[in-house]
Design an enzyme around this catalytic site. Structure first.
Site, PDB file in Angstrom:
ATOM      1  N   HIS A 148      -7.828   0.098  10.433  1.00 41.76           N
ATOM      2  CA  HIS A 148      -7.857   0.256   8.980  1.00 41.76           C
ATOM      3  C   HIS A 148      -9.182  -0.200   8.389  1.00 41.76           C
ATOM      4  CE1 HIS A 148      -7.518  -2.024   5.144  1.00 41.76           C
ATOM      5  NE2 HIS A 148      -7.072  -0.869   4.704  1.00 41.76           N
ATOM      6  N   HIS A 171      -5.391   5.812   2.844  1.00 38.28           N
ATOM      7  CA  HIS A 171      -4.144   5.059   2.922  1.00 38.28           C
ATOM      8  C   HIS A 171      -2.922   5.964   3.017  1.00 38.28           C
ATOM      9  CE1 HIS A 171      -4.850   0.738   2.904  1.00 38.28           C
ATOM     10  NE2 HIS A 171      -6.018   1.038   2.347  1.00 38.28           N
ATOM     11  N   HIS A 213       0.817  -1.208   0.000  1.00 38.97           N
ATOM     12  CA  HIS A 213       0.000   0.000   0.000  1.00 38.97           C
ATOM     13  C   HIS A 213       0.857   1.267   0.000  1.00 38.97           C
ATOM     14  CE1 HIS A 213      -3.097  -2.954   1.209  1.00 38.97           C
ATOM     15  NE2 HIS A 213      -3.915  -2.133   0.611  1.00 38.97           N
ATOM     16  N   GLU A 257      -4.000  -3.088  10.279  1.00 39.52           N
ATOM     17  CA  GLU A 257      -4.958  -3.491   9.221  1.00 39.52           C
ATOM     18  C   GLU A 257      -6.388  -3.690   9.712  1.00 39.52           C
ATOM     19  OE1 GLU A 257      -5.441  -6.461   5.450  1.00 39.52           O
ATOM     20  OE2 GLU A 257      -3.978  -6.958   6.950  1.00 39.52           O
TER      21      GLU A 257
END
Length: 683
Positions: free
Chosen positions: A364, A404, A237, A349
């Site tokens: 996330h 992100h 990412h 995450e």
């Protein structure tokens, strides 16, 4: 037909009942009457006569006791499926466990035949895909591209009316591709639309979906706990954000603004123009300036307060600042120099590998949920999840990159706490890179060319309840001319090995000023990484751009696994692939018509410090930079992103000051040619 390959026909036309003949070869699944859904119970002989007589082949399905559907059918067949929703994750985990638990392929086929018409098609596709990738008796099967099964997730919804007309009325020899416009989601009045060609690229979104198949964050521990999984979440990412910002600079936009405040209006609008053919609902649009609110959707089992996001964020930052994290036993453990990024990736995450889910939460994933329900947070309008809720389509939305960018900012905060790389950690004594250049055919040296290209995609496998036969959609995408690196290296010692690492970054920032290295290092995109044998004296290394360890070929991203398949031998071995990797046609950023100034970086690092001892003979390793190697260790012992993954050592303010003798930088130009290469006329 090999029973293993018959599993792939389960992906064909996902809403049509399984007893309808599948594939271009018109194979018929001979289902026991007890496997038919209530709508067709008692019609077994009629169905067999109607469809079996037209089949080229019959696939017998063994009748076994029905599998336990508890927790799998909680998701209705006409709902959109989101990996980020806890309820949907639970359904997926239950399904994957069931499919992995089948003792052999016969039992797996029988179980799937019973499940397929009773399970949400998106959920079934995901669960079966993960199971095939991870079962020892099926992991070498080639999964069909997701776009062939669910083209509605990738294509302008307006084309499907024409596609039905082509399929039903137009004779086979008279069919023509349906052209999908590039600008169907917005006009040039929307500044963010300048880079829609990147965000909405079919290959990019397929890559993101397939990466999450290979690296699911939920499911049985044995398929989630892959080598350096959390670190790879960070690096894949991070590189996606670097590439996105590179594209923004090519189009005279500033770098994306991180979304670090979820209590203010979101200025960016996004109208995806996608219809969900399975859910029979359009993907929700997000008008400009919507403000995120607490999400209270009992039907989705989501109760999310904005305060939860604050709390999880603060606890993650506390772990970074203290250099320690708290596990679920209440113990404080160190975030170490090399393994800490892996732990942090699993925390942020958050995958099931997070050491303390009750404390660090689901930061996330719930961020995706928060933004995907910004249009209807309390379900008063009965709207379904927006594109930010689905890894197959979320990269289309500008908010994906803003979110992100903030996630990466947290990772960079941790990276900034680590020891800087000293010259000793960067240099390879006795090795000097004296020259690097690139050559594109019919172009000056150090000029890289990009342009538009049109390609055709066959939709027939995703066109439920339509006559079979080729129905093509023609889409336009970025493409680059192949080029060759030539790197000259002097070795003043004995014969030895090195790792060649190639990166590229914009030469100037959005204001046209030279970069400070602390900022430019985050803009470097990895282009290739490979080992080299260095003899004494001068060495000339040549490498074609199509050999990149980052990418998979265009045909592998989009292909139909039944088209042009070799019958055996080396050709078949080359044809087989893992499917995860950055699309080759996006290897280069777009550049500009005037020529975009970039810096190409090459480094030879010490292979003794890089190598990972393992046997990968016969294992697909295309695209291993972002995807690793299936069932093996990540093929580089260094930290991902080395040498740009840490803050610079004292006294380094520019790229030139950062260089050691085993590194070299060359100015290159990204030249965009605003022309479109059309495909050859079909017969």
């Amino acid at each position: 037909m090999d029973k293993r390959k018959s599993l792939l026909l389960l992906f064909d036309r996902p809403k049509e009942p399984l007893f309808v003949n599948k594939g271009d070869e018109q194979a018929h699944f001979a289902l026991p009457d007890s496997y038919l859904t209530d709508r067709y119970k008692g019609q077994g002989p009629t169905i067999t006569n109607r469809f079996g007589d037209m089949a080229s082949e019959k696939i017998p399905v063994k009748e076994l006791p029905p599998p336990n559907l508890e927790g799998i059918t909680d998701l209705e067949r006409d709902e959109n499926f989101s990996l980020f929703l806890p309820k949907h994750r639970r359904c997926a985990t239950r399904l994957i466990n069931l499919l992995l638990g089948c003792k052999d392929v016969d039992e797996l086929l029988s179980c799937c035949a019973y499940l397929r018409d009773r399970t949400n098609p998106y959920l079934f596709n995901y669960g079966l895909s993960v199971a095939i990738l991870h079962r020892p008796d099926t992991k070498n099967l080639d999964l069909p591209s997701y776009i062939h099964t669910f083209p509605d997730k990738f294509c302008d919804s307006k084309i499907f009316g024409r596609a039905r007309e082509e399929a039903r009325i137009v004779p086979e020899g008279a069919k023509t591709p349906i052209e999908m416009p590039m600008d169907y989601t917005a006009s040039d009045l929307e500044e963010e639309h300048r880079i829609a060609y990147f965000r909405e690229d079919l290959g990019l979104n397929l890559h993101h979906w397939h990466w999450h198949l290979v690296y699911p964050f939920n499911g049985p521990r044995e398929i989630v706990a892959k080598n350096r999984r959390g670190e790879l979440f960070y690096y894949m990412h991070q590189q996606l954000i670097a590439r996105y910002n590179f594209e923004r600079l090519c189009n005279k936009l500033k770098r994306t603004t991180r979304l670090n405040n979820w209590r203010v209006p979101i200025p960016e609008a996004y109208f995806p123009k996608l219809d969900s053919l399975v859910a029979s609902r359009t993907w929700a649009a997000r008008p400009a300036n919507l403000t995120p609110q607490d999400v209270n959707r009992p039907v989705n089992e989501v109760l999310l307060d904005l305060d939860d996001m604050d709390r999880w964020r603060d606890r993650i930052y506390e772990a970074i600042q203290s250099g320690t994290y708290i596990n679920d036993q209440g113990q404080r453990l160190p975030l170490t120099e090399f393994e800490g990024i892996d732990v942090l990736g699993n925390i942020i995450e958050a995958s099931i590998l997070t050491p303390n889910s009750s404390y660090y939460g689901d930061f996330h994933n719930m961020g995706h949920v928060l933004f995907s329900y910004v249009h209807d947070p309390d379900h008063r309008h009965l709207e379904q999840v927006g594109v930010m809720g689905d890894p197959a389509v979320d990269a289309r939305d500008p908010i994906f990159y803003r979110w992100h960018a903030y996630i990466d900012d947290i990772f960079q905060d941790f990276k900034g706490s680590l020891p800087r790389y000293s010259e000793d950690k960067l240099n390879y004594p006795g090795i000097t890179v004296t020259k690097i250049e690139v050559q594109t055919p019919n172009a000056p040296k150090n000029v890289l060319n990009t342009f538009w290209q049109q390609s055709d995609l066959n939709l027939t496998r995703g066109m439920d309840f339509q006559p079979r036969g080729a129905v093509f959609v023609r889409f336009t995408h970025l493409q680059n001319a192949n080029f060759t690196y030539t790197i000259t290296v002097n070795n003043n010692g004995n014969n030895r090995m090195g790792t060649c690492r190639i990166f590229m970054a914009p030469k100037f920032d959005e204001r046209g000023n030279p970069w400070l290295f602390r900022d430019q290092r985050l803009m470097f995109i990895e282009m290739d990484r490979f080992s080299v044998n260095l003899k004494q004296g001068q060495n000339t290394i040549t490498r074609n751009s199509t050999e990149s360890s980052l990418t998979i070929p265009f045909e592998r991203t989009f292909r139909d696994v039944d088209t042009n398949r070799p019958t055996g031998g080396d050709a078949l071995d080359r044809f087989n692939f893992c499917g995860c990797g950055w699309p080759q046609h996006l290897l280069l950023p777009k550049g500009s018509v005037d020529g975009f100034q970039c810096q190409l970086f090459a480094m030879i690092s010490n292979y003794a410090d890089d190598r990972v001892e393992q046997n990968i003979e016969g294992i697909c390793n295309d695209g291993d930079t972002f995807c690793g190697i299936k069932d093996r260790l990540y093929p580089d012992r260094r930290s991902m992103g080395y040498p740009f993954d840490r803050a610079p050592r004292p006294g380094v303010d520019t790229l030139q000051q950062f260089l050691t003798p085993n590194m070299r930088v060359q100015d290159v130009v990204l030249q965009f040619n605003n022309r479109t290469i059309r495909p050859k006329t079909r017969n």
